[in-house]
Scaffold this motif. Structure first.
Motif, PDB file in Angstrom:
ATOM      1  N   GLN A 433       0.823  -1.207   0.000  1.00 23.69           N
ATOM      2  CA  GLN A 433       0.000   0.000   0.000  1.00 23.69           C
ATOM      3  C   GLN A 433       0.860   1.261   0.000  1.00 23.69           C
ATOM      4  N   ARG A 434       2.010   1.198   0.689  1.00 28.00           N
ATOM      5  CA  ARG A 434       2.898   2.363   0.733  1.00 28.00           C
ATOM      6  C   ARG A 434       3.373   2.738  -0.657  1.00 28.00           C
ATOM      7  N   MET A 435       3.791   1.742  -1.428  1.00 26.18           N
ATOM      8  CA  MET A 435       4.215   2.012  -2.798  1.00 26.18           C
ATOM      9  C   MET A 435       3.047   2.477  -3.655  1.00 26.18           C
ATOM     10  N   GLY A 436       1.867   1.919  -3.406  1.00 22.79           N
ATOM     11  CA  GLY A 436       0.682   2.334  -4.146  1.00 22.79           C
ATOM     12  C   GLY A 436       0.352   3.794  -3.898  1.00 22.79           C
ATOM     13  N   VAL A 437       0.434   4.218  -2.635  1.00 20.46           N
ATOM     14  CA  VAL A 437       0.155   5.621  -2.298  1.00 20.46           C
ATOM     15  C   VAL A 437       1.165   6.540  -2.973  1.00 20.46           C
ATOM     16  N   ILE A 438       2.449   6.157  -2.926  1.00 25.70           N
ATOM     17  CA  ILE A 438       3.499   6.991  -3.531  1.00 25.70           C
ATOM     18  C   ILE A 438       3.287   7.104  -5.039  1.00 25.70           C
ATOM     19  N   ILE A 439       2.990   5.979  -5.697  1.00 31.73           N
ATOM     20  CA  ILE A 439       2.771   5.997  -7.150  1.00 31.73           C
ATOM     21  C   ILE A 439       1.532   6.823  -7.490  1.00 31.73           C
ATOM     22  N   SER A 440       0.471   6.696  -6.677  1.00 29.06           N
ATOM     23  CA  SER A 440      -0.747   7.466  -6.947  1.00 29.06           C
ATOM     24  C   SER A 440      -0.479   8.961  -6.862  1.00 29.06           C
ATOM     25  N   LEU A 441       0.292   9.382  -5.860  1.00 30.01           N
ATOM     26  CA  LEU A 441       0.628  10.803  -5.740  1.00 30.01           C
ATOM     27  C   LEU A 441       1.472  11.262  -6.919  1.00 30.01           C
ATOM     28  N   GLY A 442       2.359  10.361  -7.401  1.00 29.84           N
ATOM     29  CA  GLY A 442       3.169  10.678  -8.576  1.00 29.84           C
ATOM     30  C   GLY A 442       2.313  10.842  -9.823  1.00 29.84           C
ATOM     31  N   LEU A 443       1.322   9.962 -10.005  1.00 27.37           N
ATOM     32  CA  LEU A 443       0.440  10.049 -11.173  1.00 27.37           C
ATOM     33  C   LEU A 443      -0.426  11.306 -11.127  1.00 27.37           C
ATOM     34  N   VAL A 444      -0.889  11.669  -9.934  1.00 21.96           N
ATOM     35  CA  VAL A 444      -1.661  12.910  -9.793  1.00 21.96           C
ATOM     36  C   VAL A 444      -0.796  14.103 -10.164  1.00 21.96           C
ATOM     37  N   ALA A 445       0.464  14.060  -9.744  1.00 22.27           N
ATOM     38  CA  ALA A 445       1.391  15.147 -10.083  1.00 22.27           C
ATOM     39  C   ALA A 445       1.609  15.234 -11.595  1.00 22.27           C
ATOM     40  N   VAL A 446       1.713  14.084 -12.256  1.00 16.81           N
ATOM     41  CA  VAL A 446       1.898  14.062 -13.719  1.00 16.81           C
ATOM     42  C   VAL A 446       0.686  14.685 -14.418  1.00 16.81           C
ATOM     43  N   ILE A 447      -0.517  14.364 -13.945  1.00 16.96           N
ATOM     44  CA  ILE A 447      -1.735  14.928 -14.535  1.00 16.96           C
ATOM     45  C   ILE A 447      -1.754  16.447 -14.349  1.00 16.96           C
ATOM     46  N   ALA A 448      -1.378  16.899 -13.143  1.00 17.80           N
ATOM     47  CA  ALA A 448      -1.358  18.340 -12.870  1.00 17.80           C
ATOM     48  C   ALA A 448      -0.333  19.049 -13.750  1.00 17.80           C
ATOM     49  N   ILE A 449       0.836  18.454 -13.904  1.00 19.20           N
ATOM     50  CA  ILE A 449       1.893  19.058 -14.745  1.00 19.20           C
ATOM     51  C   ILE A 449       1.443  19.108 -16.196  1.00 19.20           C
ATOM     52  N   THR A 450       0.753  18.046 -16.644  1.00 19.73           N
ATOM     53  CA  THR A 450       0.237  18.018 -18.018  1.00 19.73           C
ATOM     54  C   THR A 450      -0.719  19.181 -18.264  1.00 19.73           C
ATOM     55  N   TYR A 451      -1.556  19.466 -17.283  1.00 20.54           N
ATOM     56  CA  TYR A 451      -2.481  20.593 -17.427  1.00 20.54           C
ATOM     57  C   TYR A 451      -1.722  21.899 -17.603  1.00 20.54           C
ATOM     58  N   TRP A 452      -0.750  22.129 -16.758  1.00 20.82           N
ATOM     59  CA  TRP A 452      -0.031  23.404 -16.802  1.00 20.82           C
ATOM     60  C   TRP A 452       0.852  23.518 -18.040  1.00 20.82           C
ATOM     61  N   LEU A 453       1.386  22.412 -18.523  1.00 24.40           N
ATOM     62  CA  LEU A 453       2.277  22.462 -19.686  1.00 24.40           C
ATOM     63  C   LEU A 453       1.523  22.599 -21.008  1.00 24.40           C
ATOM     64  N   PHE A 454       0.328  21.985 -21.084  1.00 22.27           N
ATOM     65  CA  PHE A 454      -0.371  21.942 -22.369  1.00 22.27           C
ATOM     66  C   PHE A 454      -1.665  22.766 -22.377  1.00 22.27           C
ATOM     67  N   VAL A 455      -2.583  22.444 -21.490  1.00 24.01           N
ATOM     68  CA  VAL A 455      -3.887  23.117 -21.517  1.00 24.01           C
ATOM     69  C   VAL A 455      -3.766  24.582 -21.123  1.00 24.01           C
ATOM     70  N   LYS A 456      -3.075  24.863 -20.033  1.00 24.52           N
ATOM     71  CA  LYS A 456      -2.944  26.240 -19.556  1.00 24.52           C
ATOM     72  C   LYS A 456      -2.222  27.101 -20.572  1.00 24.52           C
ATOM     73  N   LYS A 457      -1.152  26.566 -21.144  1.00 22.41           N
ATOM     74  CA  LYS A 457      -0.397  27.338 -22.156  1.00 22.41           C
ATOM     75  C   LYS A 457      -1.216  27.542 -23.410  1.00 22.41           C
ATOM     76  N   ARG A 458      -1.968  26.509 -23.811  1.00 21.36           N
ATOM     77  CA  ARG A 458      -2.782  26.626 -25.014  1.00 21.36           C
ATOM     78  C   ARG A 458      -3.844  27.701 -24.838  1.00 21.36           C
ATOM     79  N   ASP A 459      -4.495  27.721 -23.669  1.00 22.07           N
ATOM     80  CA  ASP A 459      -5.533  28.705 -23.421  1.00 22.07           C
ATOM     81  C   ASP A 459      -4.956  30.117 -23.369  1.00 22.07           C
ATOM     82  N   ALA A 460      -3.738  30.235 -22.805  1.00 23.17           N
ATOM     83  CA  ALA A 460      -3.107  31.541 -22.692  1.00 23.17           C
ATOM     84  C   ALA A 460      -2.741  32.118 -24.056  1.00 23.17           C
ATOM     85  N   SER A 461      -2.434  31.227 -25.002  1.00 22.44           N
ATOM     86  CA  SER A 461      -2.032  31.674 -26.335  1.00 22.44           C
ATOM     87  C   SER A 461      -3.213  32.000 -27.241  1.00 22.44           C
ATOM     88  N   MET A 462      -4.437  31.627 -26.809  1.00 15.64           N
ATOM     89  CA  MET A 462      -5.615  31.853 -27.656  1.00 15.64           C
ATOM     90  C   MET A 462      -6.161  33.277 -27.499  1.00 15.64           C
TER      91      MET A 462
END
Length: 462
Positions: A433-462
């Motif tokens: 479970q410890r590894m599962g929690v760590i991986i889940s937090l990592g995946l959430v971080a990846v999703i958040a970074i994806t938003y800021w790198l792609f969606v947020k930048k795309r909207d700002a450029s429109m």
């Protein structure tokens, strides 16, 4: 500007749009209840409860009460928002209204990704259980066959999906009710008990054989048993009467908590918790002394139906969440497209492609590593509950007067969040479970970074 319309304005426009279009769902409230039961009660409860009991002992009964209360809070939050403002995107749409586009993006993709891994693990489990009868057939053939069947059911349309998933819900609920009824007959000496004497006091004596730490570390396993209640929000858009969401969910939660706790009570009544292990269904272990013919095969069929309906329900909900993401341009817009019959072929294709990748991973990655990933999926679902509860707190003041209100809000929402945080923290006490929690937090971080790198930048450029 992320929140250019107020919640009340959106409600008003939504209601008028529905009146003009005459949109009406196909599902009755009791069908939604059974869909929820079918999606929530998975193979994990029939098989994986053994690990929970082994970890906590009889204190597992308290864990189910805590998890049941928390799950009811989460459902109540979804129900309150759904009745006030019915939305196909359910919880992720409300998160967007409350906190802006970033939170809607995060909630939707967390749920979609978690659903992919859960479906993958259920598909592999289905193949493994079927090999019980046909051990010489390759595992991948069974796995692919079940996945194809799940997609076929989702292609039949909401009405047929509702009927099939309701049937699976009835099968699983009936199984647990029959088990409980059998336990009651034994308890009240209406039929001959098993060879060794039974004493109801043995169920909770001792209540904490592994101490508080054992109970705490097992809590996260129990929370997984309620994973998937979000499907109630997603499927509620197909209800004939949207105001019956609270009735449907309340019936589902009472049924779930009741059969979960009573089933485990009778498992512990039939056999000492020390004799239960994670390699065999605790139901089979507890019934072994009754010499019931073909008990292994009977429960194998039940476990297969449980896993399959969970996979079918997860496919329905993650596909609809993907459509919602696409409509908000948080996913490629093409995935919002539906055929003339209302079938989302493109969204199903993307979900199927991701599921195929996940299944390949399950066969090529070391078993322990893939176990960590599937555990992370369960943790992500629980983390999404925090978003749902906090969203309800934020939107509460903007909801229409006279609609369904969550009991005790906002304090019940805060209490639910506290229970979830305590549960996730307890996951660090168990290696997997410890590894599962760590991986889940990592995946959430990846999703958040994806938003800021792609969606947020795309909207700002429109």
């Amino acid at each position: 500007m992320e929140q250019d319309l107020t919640f009340k304005q959106t409600v008003s426009h939504k209601e008028s749009d529905n009146e003009e279009k005459g949109e009406k769902g196909d599902l009755a409230w009791w069908q939604l209840s059974l869909i929820g039961i079918g999606s929530v009660i998975g193979a994990g409860f029939f098989l994986g409860t053994g690990l929970s009991i082994k970890t906590a002992g009889p204190a597992i009964l308290i864990n189910y009460m805590i998890a049941g209360i928390t799950a009811y809070f989460v459902f109540s939050a979804i129900a309150e928002m759904t009745v006030a403002d019915p939305q196909p995107g359910s919880f992720r749409t409300y998160a967007k209204k409350a906190y802006g586009r970033s939170m809607g993006f995060l909630s939707g993709w967390i749920y979609w990704l978690a659903g992919i891994f859960i479906m993958s693990s259920e598909a592999v489990a289905l193949g493994t259980f079927t090999q019980y009868w046909l051990p010489h057939v390759p595992l991948w053939m069974f796995t692919v066959g079940y996945v194809v069947a799940a997609f076929a059911i989702n292609l039949l349309g909401v009405s047929n999906f509702g009927k099939i998933e309701s049937l699976f819900g009835i099968i699983k609920l009936s199984t647990l009710v029959i088990f409980i009824f059998f336990g009651l007959l034994i308890l009240f000496h209406m039929i001959a008990p098993q060879p060794e004497p039974l004493n109801v006091s043995n169920v909770v004596n001792p209540l904490f054989p592994k101490g508080f730490s054992g109970m705490w570390s097992a809590l996260i396993f129990v929370f997984f048993s309620f994973g998937g209640i979000e499907v109630m929000g997603v499927a509620s858009s197909e209800l004939k009467n949207k105001h019956e969401v609270p009735k449907a969910g309340t019936a589902m939660m009472i049924s779930l908590v009741g059969v979960y706790i009573l089933s485990i009570f009778f498992i512990l009544y039939f056999v000492s918790w020390t004799k239960i292990n994670e390699s065999e269904s605790p139901f089979v272990t507890s019934l072994a002394n009754f010499n019931i013919p073909f008990i292994g095969s009977i429960f194998n069929v039940i476990i297969i139906s449980a896993a399959f309906s969970t996979m079918v329900g997860a496919l329905f909900s993650v596909t609809n969440i993907l459509i919602s993401l696409a409509k908000d341009q948080d996913a490629p817009k093409t995935f919002a497209h539906k055929s003339k019959r209302g079938t989302p072929f493109k969204a199903l294709f993307l979900t199927g492609a991701a599921l195929a990748i996940s299944l390949i991973m399950s066969f090529i990655l070391p078993g322990k590593l893939y176990e960590y990933i599937t555990t992370a999926a369960g943790v992500m679902l629980i983390l999404n509950w925090i978003i749902i509860l906090s969203t309800q707190v934020k939107l509460r003041k903007q909801m229409k007067a006279g609609t369904f209100k969550m009991f005790g809000s906002p304090y019940t929402s805060y209490l639910g969040i506290l229970f979830i945080l305590i549960t996730v923290a307890g996951g660090f006490m168990h290696a997997t479970q410890r590894m599962g929690v760590i991986i889940s937090l990592g995946l959430v971080a990846v999703i958040a970074i994806t938003y800021w790198l792609f969606v947020k930048k795309r909207d700002a450029s429109m």
